[in-house]
Design a protein around this motif. Structure first.
Motif, mmCIF file in Angstrom:
data_model
loop_
_atom_site.group_PDB
_atom_site.id
_atom_site.type_symbol
_atom_site.label_atom_id
_atom_site.label_comp_id
_atom_site.label_asym_id
_atom_site.label_seq_id
_atom_site.Cartn_x
_atom_site.Cartn_y
_atom_site.Cartn_z
ATOM 1 N N SER A 1 0.827 -1.213 0.000
ATOM 2 C CA SER A 1 0.000 0.000 0.000
ATOM 3 C C SER A 1 0.856 1.255 0.000
ATOM 4 C CB SER A 1 -0.936 -0.013 1.215
ATOM 5 O OG SER A 1 -0.195 0.070 2.426
ATOM 6 N N THR A 2 2.067 1.153 0.560
ATOM 7 C CA THR A 2 2.980 2.294 0.580
ATOM 8 C C THR A 2 3.670 2.482 -0.768
ATOM 9 O OG1 THR A 2 3.404 1.907 2.937
ATOM 10 C CG2 THR A 2 4.964 3.302 1.774
ATOM 11 N N HIS B 1 0.583 3.402 -4.883
ATOM 12 C CA HIS B 1 -0.553 4.277 -4.614
ATOM 13 C C HIS B 1 -1.650 4.116 -5.659
ATOM 14 C CE1 HIS B 1 2.397 7.138 -2.308
ATOM 15 N NE2 HIS B 1 2.107 6.030 -1.637
ATOM 16 N N GLU B 2 -1.299 3.617 -6.845
ATOM 17 C CA GLU B 2 -2.273 3.446 -7.922
ATOM 18 C C GLU B 2 -2.933 2.069 -7.898
ATOM 19 O OE1 GLU B 2 -0.659 4.779 -11.759
ATOM 20 O OE2 GLU B 2 0.909 5.769 -10.619
ATOM 21 N N ASP C 1 10.029 8.346 1.451
ATOM 22 C CA ASP C 1 8.974 8.064 0.472
ATOM 23 C C ASP C 1 9.351 6.861 -0.382
ATOM 24 O OD1 ASP C 1 7.068 8.059 -1.547
ATOM 25 O OD2 ASP C 1 7.043 10.239 -1.749
ATOM 26 N N ALA D 1 7.480 5.022 -2.399
ATOM 27 C CA ALA D 1 6.936 5.078 -3.757
ATOM 28 C C ALA D 1 7.836 5.916 -4.667
ATOM 29 C CB ALA D 1 5.523 5.642 -3.726
#
Length: 238
Positions: free
Chosen positions: A8-9, A12-13, A191, A193
């Motif tokens: 999930s981290t 995001h898409e 971050d 992602a």
């Protein structure tokens, strides 16, 4: 880190990753691009079943989705140490997995490894260390062998190995030491992602681990030996 929280981290898409007997597989979206995701969870040892499952997932991606990037999520305690696996030739199954990863690379698939929890011995060799670039989370555990086990096998006192680990990353566990040796491209802080997007856009420049190990001071002879072999010269100590 739990793989669902990690997914999930990272994605995001959205993603379609599923778990079956501690084997992870599925697809994810990153900046509109589909990425194949293959991995393990639960510190699972790599036995013949998971080695074949990973190999099958890689070959399916090569066959059905030419050029699709492959992200390998790594959490394993290493090769499964069972008499059954040894008798069935676990070394051949793991070699087959490594060959499948290499085939995917030769077919134009970018392969990224991410150690998100634990990576030990043979389970790491046939996954993260086969990738074009391997990264790790800061809290990941990476080692070839625990120092107590290393002491029993080498007959070198554990206290001496512990002392050596303070100055020599070869003996010491942890992502920072593998970063120094060049085994890791980077450690992902913050971050995740964004780090993944960057990794997907970086050009593949061949195996740079020995050069990185020399540059970072963790492996001072590997690259000079390679250079000497290629040039027919002599190794100069750094």
């Amino acid at each position: 880190m739990d793989w669902k929280k990690l997914a999930s981290t990272l994605f995001h898409e959205g993603h379609s990753i599923g778990e079956q007997n501690e084997f992870l597989s599925g697809d994810a979206q990153v900046d509109g691009q589909t990425v194949a995701v293959i991995g393990t969870t639960g510190h699972t040892p790599i036995g013949i079943e998971i080695a074949l499952a990973q190999a099958q997932a890689i070959l399916r991606t090569v066959r059905d989705f030419p050029g699709r990037p492959i992200l390998m999520l790594i959490d394993t305690q290493g090769q499964r140490l069972r008499h059954r696996d040894e008798m069935l030739g676990i070394n051949s199954y793991m070699a087959h997995l490594g060959k499948c990863v290499d085939l995917a690379r030769r077919k134009g698939h970018k392969i990224i490894g991410l150690v998100y929890d634990q990576a030990l011995s043979g389970g790491f060799i046939t996954s993260g260390l086969m990738a074009d670039a391997c990264h790790a989370l800061p809290d990941a555990t990476i080692r070839v062998m625990g120092l107590p086990a290393m002491a029993r096998i080498t007959k070198v006192p554990e206290e001496q190995l512990t002392e050596l680990a303070q100055s020599n990353p070869v003996f010491a566990p942890g992502p920072e030491n593998y970063l120094r040796m060049g085994g890791l491209e980077s450690i992902w802080h913050g971050d995740l992602a964004a780090h993944l997007r960057t990794a997907l856009t970086q050009p593949v420049a061949g195996d740079q681990r020995s050069a990185l190990g020399l540059q970072r001071g963790g492996r001072r002879l590997a690259q000079p030996v390679i250079d000497a072999v290629l040039s027919g010269g002599h190794v100069q100590r750094v």
